[in-house]
Enzyme design. Structure first.
Site, mmCIF file in Angstrom:
data_model
loop_
_atom_site.group_PDB
_atom_site.id
_atom_site.type_symbol
_atom_site.label_atom_id
_atom_site.label_comp_id
_atom_site.label_asym_id
_atom_site.label_seq_id
_atom_site.Cartn_x
_atom_site.Cartn_y
_atom_site.Cartn_z
ATOM 1 N N GLU A 98 5.588 -16.965 -31.892
ATOM 2 C CA GLU A 98 4.436 -16.387 -32.599
ATOM 3 C C GLU A 98 3.228 -17.202 -32.169
ATOM 4 O O GLU A 98 3.021 -18.311 -32.653
ATOM 5 C CB GLU A 98 4.611 -16.504 -34.122
ATOM 6 C CG GLU A 98 5.829 -15.800 -34.675
ATOM 7 C CD GLU A 98 5.637 -14.316 -34.845
ATOM 8 O OE1 GLU A 98 4.601 -13.788 -34.404
ATOM 9 O OE2 GLU A 98 6.540 -13.679 -35.398
ATOM 10 N N GLY A 127 2.506 -21.296 -32.942
ATOM 11 C CA GLY A 127 1.454 -22.220 -32.534
ATOM 12 C C GLY A 127 0.684 -21.635 -31.368
ATOM 13 O O GLY A 127 0.681 -20.411 -31.158
ATOM 14 N N GLU A 184 -9.342 -17.600 -28.028
ATOM 15 C CA GLU A 184 -9.135 -17.796 -29.462
ATOM 16 C C GLU A 184 -9.946 -19.002 -29.928
ATOM 17 O O GLU A 184 -9.764 -20.107 -29.415
ATOM 18 C CB GLU A 184 -7.649 -18.031 -29.729
ATOM 19 C CG GLU A 184 -7.345 -18.132 -31.205
ATOM 20 C CD GLU A 184 -5.857 -18.307 -31.474
ATOM 21 O OE1 GLU A 184 -5.218 -19.130 -30.796
ATOM 22 O OE2 GLU A 184 -5.349 -17.619 -32.372
ATOM 23 N N LYS A 224 10.143 -28.966 -37.770
ATOM 24 C CA LYS A 224 9.095 -29.954 -37.459
ATOM 25 C C LYS A 224 7.741 -29.371 -37.849
ATOM 26 O O LYS A 224 7.224 -28.478 -37.191
ATOM 27 C CB LYS A 224 9.073 -30.339 -35.977
ATOM 28 C CG LYS A 224 8.263 -31.643 -35.814
ATOM 29 C CD LYS A 224 7.550 -31.791 -34.506
ATOM 30 C CE LYS A 224 6.202 -31.193 -34.411
ATOM 31 N NZ LYS A 224 5.126 -31.799 -35.217
ATOM 32 N N CYS A 281 -4.011 -16.756 -37.100
ATOM 33 C CA CYS A 281 -3.668 -16.149 -35.808
ATOM 34 C C CYS A 281 -4.115 -14.696 -35.772
ATOM 35 O O CYS A 281 -4.447 -14.186 -34.717
ATOM 36 C CB CYS A 281 -2.173 -16.251 -35.570
ATOM 37 S SG CYS A 281 -1.217 -15.720 -36.990
ATOM 38 N N GLY A 324 3.446 -22.779 -26.592
ATOM 39 C CA GLY A 324 4.598 -21.873 -26.518
ATOM 40 C C GLY A 324 5.179 -21.814 -25.117
ATOM 41 O O GLY A 324 6.395 -21.817 -24.937
ATOM 42 N N GLU A 367 -0.392 -21.875 -25.187
ATOM 43 C CA GLU A 367 -0.072 -22.870 -24.150
ATOM 44 C C GLU A 367 1.115 -23.732 -24.577
ATOM 45 O O GLU A 367 1.980 -24.054 -23.758
ATOM 46 C CB GLU A 367 -1.298 -23.741 -23.836
ATOM 47 C CG GLU A 367 -2.382 -23.006 -23.060
ATOM 48 C CD GLU A 367 -1.853 -22.261 -21.816
ATOM 49 O OE1 GLU A 367 -1.141 -22.893 -21.015
ATOM 50 O OE2 GLU A 367 -2.136 -21.054 -21.668
HETATM 51 P P1 NDP Z 1 -0.086 -26.177 -31.641
HETATM 52 O O1 NDP Z 1 0.594 -25.337 -30.623
HETATM 53 O O2 NDP Z 1 -0.987 -27.240 -31.204
HETATM 54 O O3 NDP Z 1 0.989 -26.891 -32.574
HETATM 55 C C1 NDP Z 1 1.970 -26.181 -33.273
HETATM 56 C C2 NDP Z 1 3.169 -27.074 -33.508
HETATM 57 O O4 NDP Z 1 3.747 -27.421 -32.251
HETATM 58 C C3 NDP Z 1 2.840 -28.389 -34.196
HETATM 59 O O5 NDP Z 1 3.925 -28.738 -35.025
HETATM 60 C C4 NDP Z 1 2.731 -29.345 -33.019
HETATM 61 O O6 NDP Z 1 2.944 -30.692 -33.370
HETATM 62 C C5 NDP Z 1 3.828 -28.831 -32.132
HETATM 63 N N1 NDP Z 1 3.679 -29.151 -30.727
HETATM 64 C C6 NDP Z 1 2.546 -29.472 -30.031
HETATM 65 N N2 NDP Z 1 2.832 -29.685 -28.729
HETATM 66 C C7 NDP Z 1 4.161 -29.499 -28.593
HETATM 67 C C8 NDP Z 1 5.074 -29.567 -27.491
HETATM 68 N N3 NDP Z 1 4.652 -29.861 -26.262
HETATM 69 N N4 NDP Z 1 6.376 -29.304 -27.707
HETATM 70 C C9 NDP Z 1 6.826 -28.987 -28.936
HETATM 71 N N5 NDP Z 1 6.017 -28.923 -30.029
HETATM 72 C C10 NDP Z 1 4.706 -29.157 -29.854
HETATM 73 O O7 NDP Z 1 -0.784 -25.135 -32.622
HETATM 74 P P2 NDP Z 1 -1.740 -25.474 -33.844
HETATM 75 O O8 NDP Z 1 -1.018 -26.351 -34.803
HETATM 76 O O9 NDP Z 1 -3.038 -25.907 -33.259
HETATM 77 O O10 NDP Z 1 -1.874 -24.048 -34.547
HETATM 78 C C11 NDP Z 1 -2.816 -23.122 -34.209
HETATM 79 C C12 NDP Z 1 -2.215 -22.047 -33.309
HETATM 80 O O11 NDP Z 1 -1.138 -21.392 -33.968
HETATM 81 C C13 NDP Z 1 -3.198 -20.965 -32.981
HETATM 82 O O12 NDP Z 1 -3.170 -20.672 -31.615
HETATM 83 C C14 NDP Z 1 -2.691 -19.755 -33.766
HETATM 84 O O13 NDP Z 1 -3.052 -18.535 -33.238
HETATM 85 C C15 NDP Z 1 -1.231 -19.985 -33.781
HETATM 86 N N6 NDP Z 1 -0.606 -19.283 -34.885
HETATM 87 C C16 NDP Z 1 0.089 -18.131 -34.613
HETATM 88 C C17 NDP Z 1 0.637 -17.376 -35.624
HETATM 89 C C18 NDP Z 1 1.395 -16.125 -35.315
HETATM 90 O O14 NDP Z 1 2.156 -15.685 -36.166
HETATM 91 N N7 NDP Z 1 1.244 -15.527 -34.153
HETATM 92 C C19 NDP Z 1 0.502 -17.779 -37.027
HETATM 93 C C20 NDP Z 1 -0.209 -19.013 -37.210
HETATM 94 C C21 NDP Z 1 -0.757 -19.720 -36.155
HETATM 95 P P3 NDP Z 1 1.674 -31.651 -33.726
HETATM 96 O O15 NDP Z 1 1.094 -31.094 -34.949
HETATM 97 O O16 NDP Z 1 2.285 -32.977 -33.903
HETATM 98 O O17 NDP Z 1 0.753 -31.555 -32.540
#
Ligand code: NDP
Length: 490
Positions: A247, A225, A384, A172, A281, A230, A228
């Site tokens: 991650e 992502g 962040e 997804k 990230c 996660g 929170e």
């Molecule tokens: P989000 O957590 O908002 O979203 C990530 C993914 O999760 C999207 O596909 C999103 O869908 C989906 N999602 C959102 N809510 C839920 C839920 N309740 N249940 C299941 N899936 C859900 O992150 P961002 O897209 O805003 O990305 C930025 C974040 O990612 C930053 O915090 C960054 O640090 C982290 N990140 C970490 C990395 C690492 O390797 N540690 C690498 C890259 C980024 P939708 O888009 O439809 O909301």
């Protein structure tokens, strides 16, 4: 006219009639419509992945999986320009950085193509009469949920090791940036990966993502992502004790010691925080500078930050592109205001750039921003921001800076600048992060474990050991004695 992108379930393009729009963040222009999955589509995708797992993929010889993954990489290379252009269009990030990301996504498939044939078990003579050997068996169906900042690279980081290990996938992508992930899944099918092995569902995380993450037909969740998100995914996955890789967020330190090569430290530190418009990230967003070199370093850092070129993401001479959305722009701007309210000093940035071409009037550009006079307890030093904002903190001793660097809920990356190799190794050993780079800012290479500690999550991606997270170890214990078995002496 905006192009349409379908979901891909069991090798077929699927549309339900419901769609959502995707924009170019640099212009605000609508560039695509994307099919929106219903929960029944998620069920179908999971069923297809289960059927393909048991029916074909776990039985496919490793050498064949190698050939198929190599073929994916080969087609990606052929379509490199198209993938780069689409990624730039959908993320608004500068093409200069995106080229590297697409290269790396290809190299991920190449790395795991090679790794497929090296998944070995072990043998152990457990007792004189028992030979134990282990089998590394694929975990099963993997839900893989990825963010918007590196859409293609994150999809590759997830899909390639899962397929190498013999798992099947329901991916997804983020709703803001699903386009290159759709292309990658199409390429997987073009390469000959059987239907059902890689499926893709698109739609809101809160409904489609959450439902997928806790689906009883899913064996493992791999998520990148926000921290929170996660936490909520882990809670859902716990209902059926799924395996998980997390991650999550970061607030990574970048430490300049007084003996550093200041030129390298300035140039490398600018890249470490402003690449990808700061939306990474591992952005080294907390910059610790020793008091002896503080004035000289900060003056150069600010002067060179001001010289960064920001604008048309497709122009190869640009260093910095757009942020992903209006919402992200507002988040970044509000953090800068919070920092100023906390007593930080704005050395540059803190606003929309002036003089952008007409075409980018509705884009989400934000100037690379430097906040000084910051201490580590301020919100701008702890939370962040995920944008082009760096905070600078002055320190006096090595012990103090190690404590400050570790004083965060996150633990992803750290960068050190020093010519003292003993110090580099000593400090690297004391930092509570998954990654430490010394005298350069680059954190991610195929084969190098990538991931973090504390609330950045757990599990390592991009590496050979990642395959352990996509396999289960089965112990087989074989009786080898010629005496009869009679444990109770019956
Ligand atoms: P989000 O957590 O908002 O979203 C990530 C993914 O999760 C999207 O596909 C999103 O869908 C989906 N999602 C959102 N809510 C839920 C839920 N309740 N249940 C299941 N899936 C859900 O992150 P961002 O897209 O805003 O990305 C930025 C974040 O990612 C930053 O915090 C960054 O640090 C982290 N990140 C970490 C990395 C690492 O390797 N540690 C690498 C890259 C980024 P939708 O888009 O439809 O909301």
């Amino acid at each position: 006219m905006a192009e349409h992108y379908s979901m891909i379930i069991n090798g077929e393009a699927v549309d339900t009639g419901e769609t959502f729009a995707v924009q170019n963040p640099a212009t605000g222009e609508k560039i695509a419509t994307v099919a929106q999955a219903s929960l029944a589509d998620v069920d179908r995708a999971v069923e297809a992945a289960r059927a393909a797992f048991h029916g074909v993929w776990k039985k496919t010889a490793p050498a064949k999986r190698t050939r198929l993954l190599m073929k994916v990489a080969e087609i990606m290379r052929e379509k490199m320009r198209e993938l780069v252009a689409l990624e730039v269009l959908n993320t608004g990030k500068a093409v200069s950085g995106v080229i590297g990301e697409v290269h790396q996504a290809i190299e991920d498939f190449e790395f795991y193509a090679g790794a497929t044939t090296k998944i070995y078990g072990q043998t152990y003579p457990a007792a004189p009469f028992v030979l134990n050997y282990t089998l590394k068996e694929p975990v099963g169906v993997c839900a893989q949920i990825i963010p918007w900042n590196y859409p293609l690279m994150m999809a590759a980081w997830k899909i390639a090791p899962a397929l190498a290990a013999g798992c099947t996938v329901v991916l997804k992508p983020a709703s803001l940036t699903p386009l290159t992930a759709v292309k990658l899944v199409e390429i997987c099918h073009e390469a000959g990966i059987p239907p059902g092995v890689v499926n893709l569902v698109t739609g809101p995380g809160a409904s489609v993502g959450a439902y997928l993450a806790e689906h009883p037909g899913v064996d493992k969740v791999a998520f990148t992502g926000e921290t929170e998100t996660g936490k909520s995914i882990l809670a859902g996955a716990a209902k059926t004790i799924k395996k998980a890789t997390m991650e999550l967020g970061g607030k990574s330190p970048n430490i300049v010691f007084p003996d550093a090569d200041l030129e390298d430290a300035v140039n490398g530190s600018i890249w470490a925080v402003f690449t990808s418009t700061g939306q990474t990230c591992e952005a080294r967003s907390r910059l610790f500078v020793h008091e002896d070199v503080y004035d000289e370093f900060v003056a150069k850092f600010v002067e060179r930050t001001k010289s960064l070129r920001i604008g048309d993401p497709a122009d190869k001479t640009m260093h910095v592109g757009s942020l992903i959305s209006r919402k992200q722009w507002e988040t970044v701007d509000s953090y800068v205001k919070i920092g100023l309210g906390e007593g930080a000093e704005l050395l540059c940035g803190g606003a929309r750039p002036e003089g952008l071409e007409e075409e980018f009037a509705d884009g989400h550009f934000y100037l690379p921003t430097v906040l000084a006079n910051v201490h580590n307890k301020m919100r701008v030093a702890q939370e962040e921001i995920f944008g082009p904002v760096v905070v600078i903190i002055k320190y006096s001793t090595e012990r103090e800076v190690v404590e400050l660097a570790n004083d965060t809920i996150y633990g992803l990356a750290a960068t050190l600048w020093t010519k003292d190799t003993a110090r580099a190794h000593r400090v690297a050993g004391q930092l509570q992060t998954g990654i430490v780079t010394v005298n350069h800012p680059y954190t991610a290479f195929p084969g190098t474990p990538f991931g973090g500690s504390k609330q950045t999550g757990f599990g390592r991606e991009l590496a050979f050991e990642t395959l352990n997270l996509y396999t289960e170890t089965k112990s087989v214990l074989v009786y080898t004695s010629d005496k009869p078995v009679n444990p109770f002496g019956l």
